[in-house]
Every structure is written in structure tokens, then in C-alpha cells.
Design a protein around this motif. Structure first.
Motif, PDB file in Angstrom:
ATOM      1  N   ALA A 219     -16.515  -5.473  -4.736  1.00  0.00           N
ATOM      2  CA  ALA A 219     -15.099  -5.342  -4.450  1.00  0.00           C
ATOM      3  C   ALA A 219     -14.917  -5.194  -2.951  1.00  0.00           C
ATOM      4  CB  ALA A 219     -14.527  -4.137  -5.173  1.00  0.00           C
ATOM      5  N   VAL A 220     -13.770  -5.574  -2.511  1.00  0.00           N
ATOM      6  CA  VAL A 220     -13.494  -5.541  -1.076  1.00  0.00           C
ATOM      7  C   VAL A 220     -12.867  -4.202  -0.685  1.00  0.00           C
ATOM      8  CG1 VAL A 220     -12.131  -6.592   0.748  1.00  0.00           C
ATOM      9  CG2 VAL A 220     -13.160  -8.018  -1.017  1.00  0.00           C
ATOM     10  N   ILE A 221     -13.315  -3.671   0.418  1.00  0.00           N
ATOM     11  CA  ILE A 221     -12.695  -2.477   0.985  1.00  0.00           C
ATOM     12  C   ILE A 221     -12.071  -2.862   2.317  1.00  0.00           C
ATOM     13  CG2 ILE A 221     -13.081  -0.143   1.859  1.00  0.00           C
ATOM     14  CD1 ILE A 221     -15.666  -0.103   0.242  1.00  0.00           C
ATOM     15  N   ARG A 222     -10.833  -2.497   2.501  1.00  0.00           N
ATOM     16  CA  ARG A 222     -10.184  -2.806   3.778  1.00  0.00           C
ATOM     17  C   ARG A 222     -10.005  -1.514   4.567  1.00  0.00           C
ATOM     18  NH1 ARG A 222      -7.750  -8.443   3.901  1.00  0.00           N
ATOM     19  NH2 ARG A 222      -8.582  -9.202   1.941  1.00  0.00           N
ATOM     20  N   VAL A 223     -10.220  -1.598   5.840  1.00  0.00           N
ATOM     21  CA  VAL A 223     -10.032  -0.413   6.684  1.00  0.00           C
ATOM     22  C   VAL A 223      -9.230  -0.827   7.910  1.00  0.00           C
ATOM     23  CG1 VAL A 223     -12.095   0.809   5.962  1.00  0.00           C
ATOM     24  CG2 VAL A 223     -12.245  -0.859   7.798  1.00  0.00           C
TER      25      VAL A 223
ATOM     26  N   ARG B 236     -18.655  12.901  -7.371  1.00  0.00           N
ATOM     27  CA  ARG B 236     -19.465  13.317  -6.231  1.00  0.00           C
ATOM     28  C   ARG B 236     -18.833  12.900  -4.895  1.00  0.00           C
ATOM     29  NH1 ARG B 236     -22.566  15.338  -3.509  1.00  0.00           N
ATOM     30  NH2 ARG B 236     -24.834  15.191  -3.185  1.00  0.00           N
ATOM     31  N   MET B 237     -17.994  11.906  -4.915  1.00  0.00           N
ATOM     32  CA  MET B 237     -17.478  11.327  -3.682  1.00  0.00           C
ATOM     33  C   MET B 237     -16.826  12.307  -2.703  1.00  0.00           C
ATOM     34  SD  MET B 237     -18.419   8.300  -3.202  1.00  0.00           S
ATOM     35  CE  MET B 237     -17.395   7.978  -1.759  1.00  0.00           C
ATOM     36  N   PRO B 238     -15.935  13.180  -3.168  1.00  0.00           N
ATOM     37  CA  PRO B 238     -15.268  14.066  -2.205  1.00  0.00           C
ATOM     38  C   PRO B 238     -16.267  14.815  -1.337  1.00  0.00           C
ATOM     39  CG  PRO B 238     -14.294  14.303  -4.375  1.00  0.00           C
ATOM     40  CD  PRO B 238     -15.490  13.410  -4.550  1.00  0.00           C
ATOM     41  N   GLU B 239     -17.298  15.271  -1.968  1.00  0.00           N
ATOM     42  CA  GLU B 239     -18.318  16.025  -1.245  1.00  0.00           C
ATOM     43  C   GLU B 239     -18.971  15.163  -0.163  1.00  0.00           C
ATOM     44  OE1 GLU B 239     -22.333  18.488  -2.510  1.00  0.00           O
ATOM     45  OE2 GLU B 239     -20.796  18.001  -4.014  1.00  0.00           O
ATOM     46  N   ILE B 240     -19.307  13.954  -0.533  1.00  0.00           N
ATOM     47  CA  ILE B 240     -19.938  13.050   0.425  1.00  0.00           C
ATOM     48  C   ILE B 240     -19.004  12.783   1.596  1.00  0.00           C
ATOM     49  CG2 ILE B 240     -20.836  10.707   0.756  1.00  0.00           C
ATOM     50  CD1 ILE B 240     -21.757  10.744  -2.120  1.00  0.00           C
ATOM     51  N   ILE B 241     -17.744  12.599   1.285  1.00  0.00           N
ATOM     52  CA  ILE B 241     -16.772  12.330   2.353  1.00  0.00           C
ATOM     53  C   ILE B 241     -16.721  13.512   3.307  1.00  0.00           C
ATOM     54  CG2 ILE B 241     -14.330  11.964   2.865  1.00  0.00           C
ATOM     55  CD1 ILE B 241     -14.137  10.432   0.222  1.00  0.00           C
ATOM     56  N   ARG B 242     -16.731  14.708   2.722  1.00  0.00           N
ATOM     57  CA  ARG B 242     -16.709  15.900   3.567  1.00  0.00           C
ATOM     58  C   ARG B 242     -17.899  15.904   4.530  1.00  0.00           C
ATOM     59  NH1 ARG B 242     -16.859  19.828  -0.389  1.00  0.00           N
ATOM     60  NH2 ARG B 242     -15.369  18.628  -1.630  1.00  0.00           N
ATOM     61  N   GLY B 243     -19.016  15.459   4.017  1.00  0.00           N
ATOM     62  CA  GLY B 243     -20.219  15.473   4.843  1.00  0.00           C
ATOM     63  C   GLY B 243     -20.266  14.366   5.892  1.00  0.00           C
ATOM     64  N   MET B 244     -19.375  13.400   5.779  1.00  0.00           N
ATOM     65  CA  MET B 244     -19.403  12.280   6.729  1.00  0.00           C
ATOM     66  C   MET B 244     -18.010  11.945   7.216  1.00  0.00           C
ATOM     67  SD  MET B 244     -22.047   9.306   5.526  1.00  0.00           S
ATOM     68  CE  MET B 244     -22.298   8.339   7.004  1.00  0.00           C
ATOM     69  N   GLN B 245     -17.384  12.891   7.804  1.00  0.00           N
ATOM     70  CA  GLN B 245     -15.994  12.720   8.222  1.00  0.00           C
ATOM     71  C   GLN B 245     -15.785  11.483   9.097  1.00  0.00           C
ATOM     72  OE1 GLN B 245     -13.305  13.922   7.295  1.00  0.00           O
ATOM     73  NE2 GLN B 245     -13.975  15.662   6.069  1.00  0.00           N
TER      74      GLN B 245
ATOM     75  N   GLN C  76     -16.769   8.629   8.833  1.00  0.00           N
ATOM     76  CA  GLN C  76     -16.534   7.383   8.087  1.00  0.00           C
ATOM     77  C   GLN C  76     -15.559   7.599   6.935  1.00  0.00           C
ATOM     78  OE1 GLN C  76     -17.515   4.508   8.967  1.00  0.00           O
ATOM     79  NE2 GLN C  76     -18.863   5.136  10.638  1.00  0.00           N
ATOM     80  N   ALA C  77     -14.684   8.569   7.132  1.00  0.00           N
ATOM     81  CA  ALA C  77     -13.826   8.973   6.012  1.00  0.00           C
ATOM     82  C   ALA C  77     -13.070   7.791   5.402  1.00  0.00           C
ATOM     83  CB  ALA C  77     -12.846  10.038   6.478  1.00  0.00           C
ATOM     84  N   GLU C  78     -12.476   6.951   6.230  1.00  0.00           N
ATOM     85  CA  GLU C  78     -11.645   5.883   5.678  1.00  0.00           C
ATOM     86  C   GLU C  78     -12.463   4.925   4.816  1.00  0.00           C
ATOM     87  OE1 GLU C  78      -9.820   3.330   8.496  1.00  0.00           O
ATOM     88  OE2 GLU C  78      -8.403   2.513   7.049  1.00  0.00           O
ATOM     89  N   LEU C  79     -13.603   4.551   5.367  1.00  0.00           N
ATOM     90  CA  LEU C  79     -14.485   3.646   4.637  1.00  0.00           C
ATOM     91  C   LEU C  79     -14.905   4.253   3.309  1.00  0.00           C
ATOM     92  CD1 LEU C  79     -16.055   0.984   4.783  1.00  0.00           C
ATOM     93  CD2 LEU C  79     -17.919   2.234   5.876  1.00  0.00           C
ATOM     94  N   LEU C  80     -15.307   5.504   3.367  1.00  0.00           N
ATOM     95  CA  LEU C  80     -15.786   6.169   2.163  1.00  0.00           C
ATOM     96  C   LEU C  80     -14.679   6.331   1.138  1.00  0.00           C
ATOM     97  CD1 LEU C  80     -18.157   8.784   3.783  1.00  0.00           C
ATOM     98  CD2 LEU C  80     -18.790   6.886   2.293  1.00  0.00           C
ATOM     99  N   GLU C  81     -13.506   6.629   1.625  1.00  0.00           N
ATOM    100  CA  GLU C  81     -12.405   6.768   0.675  1.00  0.00           C
ATOM    101  C   GLU C  81     -12.133   5.438  -0.007  1.00  0.00           C
ATOM    102  OE1 GLU C  81      -9.049   8.582   2.572  1.00  0.00           O
ATOM    103  OE2 GLU C  81     -10.154  10.494   2.669  1.00  0.00           O
ATOM    104  N   GLY C  82     -12.174   4.381   0.793  1.00  0.00           N
ATOM    105  CA  GLY C  82     -12.012   3.055   0.220  1.00  0.00           C
ATOM    106  C   GLY C  82     -13.059   2.808  -0.850  1.00  0.00           C
TER     107      GLY C  82
END
Lengths: 347, 347
Positions: free
Chosen positions: A162-166, A197-206, A208-214
Motif C-alpha cells: 500500500a502507498v503511504i503519502r507524507v 504495538r504501533m503507538p509505542e513504536i511511534i513514541r520511540g521514533m518521533q 519519523q512520526a508522519e511516516l510511521l503513522e501512515g
DNA sequence: TGTTAGCACTCACTCGCAGCGAGTGCTAAC
DNA sequence: GTTAGCACTCGCTGCGAGTGAGTGCTAACA
């Protein structure tokens, strides 16, 4: 009045004849074509009994008899336990498979086609499911300055993308390291576990937050959507049979074949048996009131089960269908199998 | 005797009526339903002329007239240049697309469904092709002890995957580094270029010869096989039209729809126009002697062109179809577009 | 000269009806 | 228990009359 040996033989003859001709079969036909050593009058008496027992129906007074769903049930049950399913069409099937690519969906499509052309009915193949697929690897690949393609490989060998846009520009190296992290964190997890698990990972890698949220969004939709590929073959075969001479019936059948979701539900219902035969009303699908559905399962290396199904008129050639499906089930099990490199190596 | 304004108006009325009713239309019908201010007798004379000019056919003496392919041609040409294609069903289409996942094939399937349900004909969607897709990224993932999944991402956003089997046990790290090397060596190349390059790469990495050879095979078959996904929607719609009341016709149509390769060829023929309308015999497909095919193209970010098509009876509602396809074409172009995050961002 | 009313003619389609024949159920004889 | 014979049922086929939509032609009209 019970069901004795002779009645059974007569019933069998009627079913066989009806399967072949689709025409109500009369007493004379039985006594002549299948030499029972009985006159038509005797057969008539027996048929009358069989009708009373619910094994035969009579479209109208002066027509022959037609096997009921109950009759097919008896016939099939007997077939399943006695026959031990030969597999002589093995060669044809195998030959069909040689030299083919191994992309999952192509194999399924091909299997559906082979199945339908070998049986002359409609065939459906569902991918392995069951235990939730587990993530093996995650890879983000840039496809344009501000879009990345997320490729998720699961242990079912299925790839989801799937495509992620940032908004900001993507950096190839960053993508690489994020991919690595994600794989590390999520490998072995199911999609739904991964979503949690995702929220935690995002917290750990602020950073790249946008990419990770996508990516999280993607996982979420992937998990919910979950439209497995449904391979279908030979829908038009159905129109060969007089049962579907009626346009309206044909239409509703075909449009059912088009709603893949529903079809997948219908075919995918698993019994505890490796073979399931649902006859007429047993299908539970109004559009298939005079269809039968035969399903079988195949098993992949990691224990997931896929389903293959053949849909035909109730008077389908059960023995032939079961035989072919048996073979096909094995083929697929081997192909997606435990890693023995038998079939594939032939290529 | 030429084609004057009045003849044209009458012809138009005949076509409109026939599109609506599928019944040969008579002179009285025209003079009454479409107030031309002319009596049926006059219309009759004109119709007789139109028949002589080749715009009308007469099934038999005492039936009305039916528009010929030539008539539709005229009608459509006029439509294409004059109409400038409205796009008012925009909203409906857009609404359909909101909140959907963006996996390529799902989008195509969905587009085909929307297209068919909006037009009530059969719709086909082909993925972007044209310039050979170029490799962006290659990833090998182990799926069992001696099997790896090769995932190839191309710039078309398409993912191709296939299993590679090897005899010795696979080492995760080795896979990783091989993936990296392959990506480095092959990124930017087309599949066929990549295939040529493989022997050299293998020579440079003798330690992983077996794996690499397997990968080479995969690329080879991928390149040759090249079975793009063909999304189809609404095949059963065709049975709604009296044109297909004949079972035999219906069967051959449906079975054509099942042979995706051939279908892709038929739909995929590109003209220089963004819209193509092939009417009846112009399709060049015997099974579609009384079908028309309307195709349009959409364009992806990297300039590749995909095709959408609608197949219906020759008396299809061209204006409606063109309108809907125009909108759909734009939607898809946006969706796979240049990276403007308009449509997708709505989600 | 173009338009229209009128009329004879064509021909697919529908409907009803008779005849056919496959098939049954029943009865009586073997 | 089996079978021959017979009356009866009833869907299917084919046929002929009737119907009606539609045409082409001709003659009258503007």
C-alpha cells in the motif's frame, strides 16, 4: 417398508441416468438400459416406494422420477465412505501445473481454471487462512518524492502493499532504517498485534512520526479490509446445463459469483471433514437451491488451510468431481507444502 | 440524396428510442413521441432514404427500423466532438472512492465495479503499462528453512513476488545482503535488462550462486509471464439486455470474459485518442458482433497508461457511458497520479 | 414540390386446439 | 413376488386462424 438392496440399486441407476441426461427417468428406461432382470412394472412399484420414502420426486404425474436432495445425499455419503477416491486424473492435472510460475495468486487462478475445465462446472479457490498470518518482513520503498510503498510479507507467503503519502521529502536511508526497525519490532506478530504495538513504536521514533503513522493506517486498513483473493473459473460452464436455461436463474447465479465476499463466505465454511458436499437446500443459499457445492481443503507448510470448491447442478457427477478435487487438493498441498521440493523442482 | 438536417434529427430520434427500448422503431412512434411536426408518412419517406444511405436496417418488412453500426458511428462521433463530456456524476464516483484502501489491485477491482454499477454494463480495468516498469527495490525474505520469497517493487507501484527454493539452509543476514546487492545492481533497470545482467552478478557472488540463479529464474518467468491483473465488473449485467436473451450468445460472451488474456488484448488496444469507441464489427471480435466497446486511458505519475473499458450492446447509452468514464479516468489518474495528495488525503 | 391521408399488403407473434407419446397406477393372471 | 395389460394423465409439438404493427405506394392537398 424399508430400503433394501434392490431399491438401492434402482435408486443408483436412476441417479446415474439423471446425472447424465437431466431428463426425468422412467421405469422402462431403467429396466432396459440397466439390465436389472426386472420388468418395468416391478421397477414402477419400487419407484413408487422410493418416492414415498422421499428419495424421488415426480415433476408431474405423467413424467418420470427425479432424484431428491435426500437421494443425492445418500449417494454421496456412500461414495465418500466406500470409494476411497481414486486419483487417476493425476497425470492430466500434474501436466497442467508444470512449467508454471509460482506466484500465489496465479497458482490459485490457474487451479480454478483447471478445476473447472476438468469438471465442466464452476470452480472456486480460496487462499490459505485460519491462523492469522504473521508478519515476516516489512519494507518501505520510495516511489516518488513524498510517497512510499509499504510492502508487508507474511508467513503465508502473501505480500500486501500500500502507498503511504507524507508531506516532507523522503530520504532513502531513513526509509531503510525504519524498515529495519519495523521488521525487528513486528516480525512474528499478527497484523492486529502489530496495530496495537504501533503507538509505542511511534513514541520511540518521533523523528519519523508522519511516516510511521501512515504505516499504522495502512496496517489498520489492511487488517480490516482483508479481502483475500478469490479465484474463480468456469462461471460460464453453468450455462451449459439445462438447469440454468432460465435467464433469471442464470443471472442471479452469475451475480452471486461476482460478489466475491459472499462467495468466499459460502465456499469458505469449513467442516471438520476434508471433503464437504452440500446438496441443494443444504447450501443455505437461495440462489443455489438447485446447486451442489463440493469443497475440499489443502494445507500449507505452516498449517494454514485453503479451500477449493466446485459448484454445479445438484445432479453433478459427484464421483468425478470428488476424484478431481482430491487430486487437486493434494497438488496444492504439495505446492504450498512443507518445503519438500518435489513438484516445484520438476520445473 | 444527401444527409440533411432533418434526416439527422430523425435518425437521432430513432437511435435514442432504440437505445431505450431495444425494439425496432416505427415511423408512427417517431412522429408521436418526438414531436417533429411531421406525419408518420413523411417520416416513412425519410426512413426509407436513411435505409438506402446505410444508416438503418430493417429486420423484416413489417417491422420498424433499427440503427446500423454506421448510424451509431455517426452518433458517437458527433457526441465526442460536440458534447465536451460533462462530468456531473463526479460526486457519486468520488463518494464511492472515499475511505478505501489503496492497494493497486483492489482499486482496480473497485473501479471496475463502480463503473459497471454506474453504467449497468460490463466494465474492465487494466493496470498501467506502456513503458516497461523499472525495478525500484528487491527484497528476499525467508519463508521457510530452504525457501525465500522474492519481492520485486517496480516504479509502477506494482509488487511481484515469487518463491525461490534452495537446497541449503538460508541465512537471514545473507539474504539481507544479497537483497541489498541486487537492489543496488538492478534498481532503475527494466525486468529484461535485469535478466541480462544476472549472469554477471552471479559471477561476482559465487557464494550465493544457487539463490541468485533461483532469483534469475524468477525474473525470467516474471518477465515472460507478465499476466497483468485484469479487473472485471458486472459481467452478469449483460444478461439484462434482450440482445443476450439467446443462451448461446450469452455463453460465448461470458467465456470470452473469462479468458483474461484475450480480453486484455481487446481492451488494451490503444488508439491515439483518450477515448475510443468501437462499434459492433469494429471491435474485430466475432463474439462481440453486436457489442460496443468504449475505452479510455488514465495516466500514472510516471507516465504509464492504464485503460478502462465498458462493454455493452451496440445500442448502449453512449453519452452516459462516456460521461462516467471521463470522470472515472480522471479519478484514477489522480489516484495514481503525479503525487498531488488530493484524493488520497481525503481519507 | 414537399407533405399527408388512405389503403392494401406483409409478416412476426400469440393463442387455442388436436394429436402424440412417455409414463404412471391399478388389476388380474402367472 | 413378478409381470402383462390397460386406462388414464398430461406435458409437448405442430398447425392454422387471427391480430396488429409497420411498410410502401398512390393520390390529393398546400
Amino acid at each position: 417398508m424399508g430400503m433394501d438392496e434392490r431399491k438401492f440399486r434402482i435408486l443408483q441407476a436412476i441417479i446415474d441416468d439423471y446425472i447424465l441426461t437431466a431428463v426425468p427417468v422412467g421405469s422402462r428406461t431403467i429396466s432396459k438400459k440397466y439390465d436389472m432382470g426386472l420388468s418395468s412394472a416391478t421397477i414402477r412399484n419400487e419407484m413408487s416406494d422410493l418416492e414415498e420414502l422421499g428419495y424421488l420426486d415426480q415433476p408431474h404425474v405423467s413424467a418420470g422420477r427425479v432424484p431428491s436432495a435426500k437421494a443425492y445425499r445418500l449417494y454421496v455419503d456412500q461414495l465418500l465412505q466406500a470409494g476411497r477416491l481414486r486419483t487417476d486424473s493425476d497425470m492430466a492435472l500434474r501436466a497442467h501445473f508444470l512449467g508454471r510460475t509460482r506466484q500465489m495468486e496465479e497458482v490459485m487462478d490457474h487451479a480454478a481454471q483447471v478445476l473447472s475445465s476438468l469438471t465442466n462446472y464452476t470452480a472456486v479457490v480460496l487462499p490459505p487462512t485460519g491462523t492469522q498470518p504473521r508478519i515476516r518482513n516489512i519494507q518501505l520503498v520510495s516511489v516518488s518524492d513524498n510517497a512510499a510503498l509499504a510492502v508487508i510479507v507474511t508467513d503465508a507467503g502473501v505480500v500486501r502493499d500500500a502507498v503511504i503519502r507524507v508531506s516532507e521529502e523522503l530520504d532513502q536511508d531513513a526509509l531503510y532504517s525504519v524498515s529495519r526497525t519495523l521488521t525487528g519490532e513486528l516480525a512474528g506478530k499478527t497484523l492486529s498485534e502489530a496495530v496495537e504495538r504501533m503507538p509505542e513504536i511511534i513514541r520511540g521514533m518521533q523523528s519519523q512520526a508522519e511516516l510511521l503513522e501512515g504505516f499504522g493506517d495502512v496496517m489498520n486498513t489492511q487488517q480490516q479490509a482483508n479481502h483475500p483473493h478469490v479465484a474463480i473459473g468456469g462461471t460460464s460452464n453453468m450455462l451449459n446445463y439445462p438447469e440454468y436455461a432460465d435467464m433469471e436463474k442464470a443471472r442471479s447465479f452469475l451475480s452471486l459469483m461476482e460478489t466475491r465476499d459472499r462467495l468466499a463466505d459460502i465456499i469458505g465454511q469449513k467442516g471438520e471433514m476434508s471433503f464437504t458436499v452440500r446438496i441443494g437446500p443444504e447450501t443455505g443459499v437461495p440462489e443455489m437451491a438447485d446447486c451442489s457445492i463440493v469443497t475440499a481443503t489443502y494445507t500449507t507448510g505452516n498449517g494454514q488451510q485453503g479451500t477449493i470448491g466446485v459448484i454445479g447442478p445438484t445432479r453433478m457427477q459427484y464421483s468425478r468431481v470428488l476424484e478431481v478435487m482430491n487430486t487437486m487438493g493434494r497438488q496444492l498441498s504439495e505446492l504450498f507444502g512443507t518445503g519438500e521440493d518435489d513438484v516445484l523442482k520438476l520445473e
